[in-house]
Design a protein around this motif. Structure first.
Motif, short mmCIF file in Angstrom:
data_model
loop_
_atom_site.label_atom_id
_atom_site.label_comp_id
_atom_site.label_asym_id
_atom_site.label_seq_id
_atom_site.Cartn_x
_atom_site.Cartn_y
_atom_site.Cartn_z
N ALA A 108 20.68 10.80 6.28
CA ALA A 108 20.63 11.04 7.73
C ALA A 108 20.77 9.73 8.48
N SER A 109 21.64 9.73 9.49
CA SER A 109 21.94 8.47 10.19
C SER A 109 21.59 8.50 11.67
N ASP A 110 20.88 9.55 12.11
CA ASP A 110 20.50 9.59 13.52
C ASP A 110 19.53 8.45 13.81
N GLU A 112 16.70 8.16 15.31
CA GLU A 112 15.27 8.38 15.10
C GLU A 112 14.89 8.26 13.63
#
Length: 159
Positions: A108-110, A112
Motif C-alpha cells: 500500500a502506497s497511500d 497515511e
C-alpha cells in the motif's frame, strides 16, 4: 445517521501475511546482494524473512504469528540485534532497501499508510542500532510486543 466503519489495522491495510512475507522475502534478497549489509546478515537462517514478516504483522495489529507460531517475543527479537554493532550508514541502507522493496512489491502506497510504515521503521531501526551496540538486553521476557497504528507515536515520556 451513517454507520461508522471500523478502522482497519495496518496489517489488514498492508494486505496481510502474504503481502508482508512477499515484502521481507524481496528485501532480504536485496540485503544479501548489498556490500554494506551482507556482512551483518550473511549467517541469517533461511526462515529469517518470514520471522520478520510475522513480527511486523503482529506489531501492525495482525494475528500473533511471531509470538505464537514462531515462538518469539519482543525480548527475543531484541536479542537478535545485540552485539551486531550497527551504525547509521547501515541503518539508512536498511531503510532504503526496505522502502524500495515496499514499492516493488506493491505494498500500500497511500500517504497515511506509508507515514505509519516509515514511522515504525524509523523507530524500530533506531532502537536496533542502540541495542546492537550493547550485549545487555533492555527488554525482559515478560514485556509485551510493541503495537503500532495509524500515527500514534510512543515516547519515552510515557509511563
Amino acid at each position: 445517521m451513517e454507520e461508522r466503519k471500523a478502522i482497519p489495522t495496518l496489517y489488514d491495510w498492508a494486505g496481510g501475511k502474504d503481502a508482508l512475507e512477499k515484502l521481507t522475502k524481496l528485501f532480504y534478497e536485496k540485503v544479501l546482494k548489498d556490500d554494506l549489509l551482507y556482512p551483518v546478515f550473511k549467517n541469517m537462517s533461511t526462515d529469517h524473512s518470514n520471522h520478520v514478516a510475522h513480527f511486523i504483522a503482529e506489531v501492525f495489529g495482525g494475528p500473533k504469528l511471531y509470538s505464537e507460531e514462531d515462538k518469539g517475543s519482543h525480548a527475543i527479537m531484541i536479542t537478535h540485534h545485540l552485539g551486531k554493532m550497527l551504525d547509521e550508514p547501515k541503518r539508512k541502507r536498511w531503510m532504503d532497501l526496505l522502502l524500495e522493496s515496499a514499492d516493488e512489491t506493491g505494498l500500500a502506497s497511500d500517504p497515511e499508510f506509508r507515514s505509519a510504515l516509515v514511522g515504525y521503521l524509523e523507530w524500530g531501526s533506531r532502537i536496533a542500532v542502540i541495542n546492537s551496540n550493547t550485549n545487555d538486553n533492555p527488554v525482559n521476557e515478560n514485556e509485551p510486543m510493541p503495537k503500532w497504528g495509524w500515527g500514534e507515536t510512543k515516547g519515552p515520556y510515557q509511563g
